[in-house]
Design a protein around this motif. Structure first.
Motif, PDB file in Angstrom:
ATOM      1  N   HIS A  61      21.844 -22.288 -50.965  1.00  0.00           N
ATOM      2  CA  HIS A  61      22.108 -22.554 -52.379  1.00  0.00           C
ATOM      3  C   HIS A  61      20.981 -21.966 -53.235  1.00  0.00           C
ATOM      4  CE1 HIS A  61      22.768 -24.908 -56.071  1.00  0.00           C
ATOM      5  NE2 HIS A  61      23.961 -25.246 -55.590  1.00  0.00           N
ATOM      6  N   PRO A  62      21.277 -21.483 -54.441  1.00  0.00           N
ATOM      7  CA  PRO A  62      20.215 -20.954 -55.313  1.00  0.00           C
ATOM      8  C   PRO A  62      19.104 -21.963 -55.601  1.00  0.00           C
ATOM      9  CG  PRO A  62      22.373 -20.326 -56.155  1.00  0.00           C
ATOM     10  CD  PRO A  62      22.621 -21.268 -55.023  1.00  0.00           C
ATOM     11  N   GLN A  63      19.430 -23.257 -55.531  1.00  0.00           N
ATOM     12  CA  GLN A  63      18.412 -24.283 -55.775  1.00  0.00           C
ATOM     13  C   GLN A  63      18.006 -25.010 -54.485  1.00  0.00           C
ATOM     14  OE1 GLN A  63      18.870 -26.757 -59.318  1.00  0.00           O
ATOM     15  NE2 GLN A  63      20.597 -25.485 -59.989  1.00  0.00           N
ATOM     16  N   ALA A  64      18.166 -24.351 -53.342  1.00  0.00           N
ATOM     17  CA  ALA A  64      17.905 -24.986 -52.053  1.00  0.00           C
ATOM     18  C   ALA A  64      16.488 -25.524 -51.925  1.00  0.00           C
ATOM     19  CB  ALA A  64      18.193 -24.009 -50.917  1.00  0.00           C
ATOM     20  N   SER A  65      15.539 -24.910 -52.613  1.00  0.00           N
ATOM     21  CA  SER A  65      14.152 -25.373 -52.524  1.00  0.00           C
ATOM     22  C   SER A  65      13.981 -26.787 -53.084  1.00  0.00           C
ATOM     23  CB  SER A  65      13.224 -24.404 -53.269  1.00  0.00           C
ATOM     24  OG  SER A  65      13.552 -24.354 -54.647  1.00  0.00           O
ATOM     25  N   ARG A  66      14.963 -27.244 -53.865  1.00  0.00           N
ATOM     26  CA  ARG A  66      14.917 -28.597 -54.435  1.00  0.00           C
ATOM     27  C   ARG A  66      15.473 -29.646 -53.487  1.00  0.00           C
ATOM     28  NH1 ARG A  66      18.147 -29.136 -59.687  1.00  0.00           N
ATOM     29  NH2 ARG A  66      17.259 -31.252 -59.481  1.00  0.00           N
ATOM     30  N   PHE A  67      16.131 -29.220 -52.402  1.00  0.00           N
ATOM     31  CA  PHE A  67      16.883 -30.148 -51.571  1.00  0.00           C
ATOM     32  C   PHE A  67      16.085 -30.561 -50.340  1.00  0.00           C
ATOM     33  CE2 PHE A  67      20.795 -27.427 -52.885  1.00  0.00           C
ATOM     34  CZ  PHE A  67      20.680 -27.872 -54.192  1.00  0.00           C
ATOM     35  N   ALA A  68      16.190 -31.832 -49.993  1.00  0.00           N
ATOM     36  CA  ALA A  68      15.705 -32.352 -48.712  1.00  0.00           C
ATOM     37  C   ALA A  68      16.937 -32.843 -47.961  1.00  0.00           C
ATOM     38  CB  ALA A  68      14.708 -33.481 -48.925  1.00  0.00           C
ATOM     39  N   ILE A  69      17.393 -32.064 -46.998  1.00  0.00           N
ATOM     40  CA  ILE A  69      18.674 -32.316 -46.342  1.00  0.00           C
ATOM     41  C   ILE A  69      18.445 -32.968 -44.984  1.00  0.00           C
ATOM     42  CG2 ILE A  69      20.847 -31.302 -45.571  1.00  0.00           C
ATOM     43  CD1 ILE A  69      20.174 -28.858 -47.332  1.00  0.00           C
ATOM     44  N   THR A  70      19.135 -34.076 -44.762  1.00  0.00           N
ATOM     45  CA  THR A  70      19.076 -34.784 -43.486  1.00  0.00           C
ATOM     46  C   THR A  70      20.474 -34.866 -42.896  1.00  0.00           C
ATOM     47  OG1 THR A  70      17.189 -36.133 -44.184  1.00  0.00           O
ATOM     48  CG2 THR A  70      18.483 -36.957 -42.331  1.00  0.00           C
TER      49      THR A  70
END
Length: 375
Positions: free
Chosen positions: A27-36
């Motif tokens: 995603h273009p904003q993937a750096s904002r996500f903490a995915i579990t």
């Protein structure tokens, strides 16, 4: 830097879930996500983290799922559309999150268009097409229909605000568009027959089975049965959606509800997806022929299922019903499926899916498509 968006994905290595995760990772904003990823076992969780995809993983029982949800801002449930205890664990966790933060958890839940399925048993093709904007009809579907045992409690949790608890009467539109909400903000997709070989980081890592789940179910059952089976003349129709297009719909809901904070319909509202219909009489013989072609069946003959088989494995009945839908609400988001990924292309994809399926172990993906036949 602002706080990360904490995302929990249940069913992260599943046929659809893996593509949703792939979309989030890229995603273009993937750096904002903490995915579990919430896995079914410690072993699976360790494999997910060891893959080096930037995913955290956790596992455990339903109480562990409740705790994982309580620590999340967004939950994608792509694991089951019928498991009420699992969904109740999610709702319990969302309640804990709301009690601590006063902020609702966003739940993007995958149901299915079987909510509008009939009982054709392959005998006829229905001309009835249900649109996701027809809230009056969809809201009245009884709890006994497929998936509604889960969808109704989700809608209730979405609406469980202090005004709902009182006797104040508010127009339903206020609830649908988020002006009244409970401890979750729920957005429910209801896809029809999903098809296409999955691709992405989880497939490449060997964590996700790329084969269409419906074909895994009917294909593996046919192999164990020794012959492909049918109900009636297979005249029934299903709408179809390609799996990557469907994943994009889930991400569109995430973008608008979470990242953009838009007021879009939730709770009891459904988001359908459809890109052409197929008759079982058109696709089933292609599956039988491919199973025979690649050595999984001795012949491509199709024989009737018995009443005993349907009673023992009721999931087989899903291949005998009409389930046709249209997706005005989904398209109002700006989402639309690709024009070259219709029912026609689904039929063309079957041979490749079956070729890959027969090379796989029976315990790879789609656990609910594993069967034990009587001796």
């Amino acid at each position: 830097m602002s706080n990360p968006v904490k995302i929990l994905v249940i069913g992260a290595t599943g046929y659809l879930g893996g593509i949703i995760v792939d979309r989030l990772l890229t995603h273009p904003q993937a750096s904002r996500f903490a995915i579990t990823a919430f896995a079914r076992s410690d072993e699976k969780a360790k494999k997910i983290e060891a893959a080096g995809l930037g995913l955290k993983a956790t596992s455990g029982d339903l109480s562990a799922l409740t705790e994982a949800t309580a620590k999340s801002d967004v939950v994608f449930n792509v694991a089951s559309s019928d498991n009420l205890p699992l969904v109740q664990a999610i709702l319990d966790g969302a309640k804990k999150h709301f009690a601590a933060t006063k902020v609702p958890v966003v739940l993007i839940h995958t149901s299915g268009s079987a909510i509008v399925a009939d009982q054709a048993m392959g005998e006829y093709a229905s001309d009835k097409v249900y649109d996701d904007s027809d809230s009056a009809y969809l809201d009245a579907i009884p709890v006994q229909q497929w998936h509604r045992n889960v969808d109704i409690p989700i809608a209730a949790a979405h609406n469980e605000g202090e005004f709902v608890a009182s006797d104040v009467s508010l127009p339903k539109v206020l609830i649908d568009f988020g002006m009244l909400q409970g401890y979750i903000k729920a957005y429910v997709t209801a896809p029809p027959m999903i098809w296409g070989l999955a691709t992405g980081k989880l497939v490449d890592a060997g964590l996700q089975n790329p084969v269409q789940t419906g074909l895994l179910v009917i294909g593996r059952f046919s192999v164990l049965r020794g012959q492909y089976g049918r109900f009636g003349p297979q005249k029934n129709l299903w709408s179809t959606i390609e799996v990557h297009d469907l994943a994009d719909l889930h991400v569109a809901l995430f973008n608008q509800a979470v990242l953009e904070g838009k007021k879009i319909a939730g709770g009891s509202a459904y988001y359908f997806s459809a890109n052409g219909d197929v008759a079982t009489a058109d696709w089933a013989p292609l599956v039988a022929k491919a199973l025979h072609k690649y050595g999984a069946l001795k012949s491509a003959e199709i024989t009737p299922f018995s009443a005993e088989e349907l009673k023992k494995w009721p999931v087989l009945g899903a291949f005998s019903v009409n389930s046709r839908c249209s997706d005005s609400r989904s398209r109002s988001l700006g989402w639309k499926p690709r024009p070259d990924k219709t029912g026609k292309e689904y039929l063309q994809s079957i041979d490749e899916n079956i070729k890959l399926m027969v090379q796989q172990p029976n315990d790879f993906g789609a656990s609910w498509g594993s069967f034990q036949l009587p001796a």
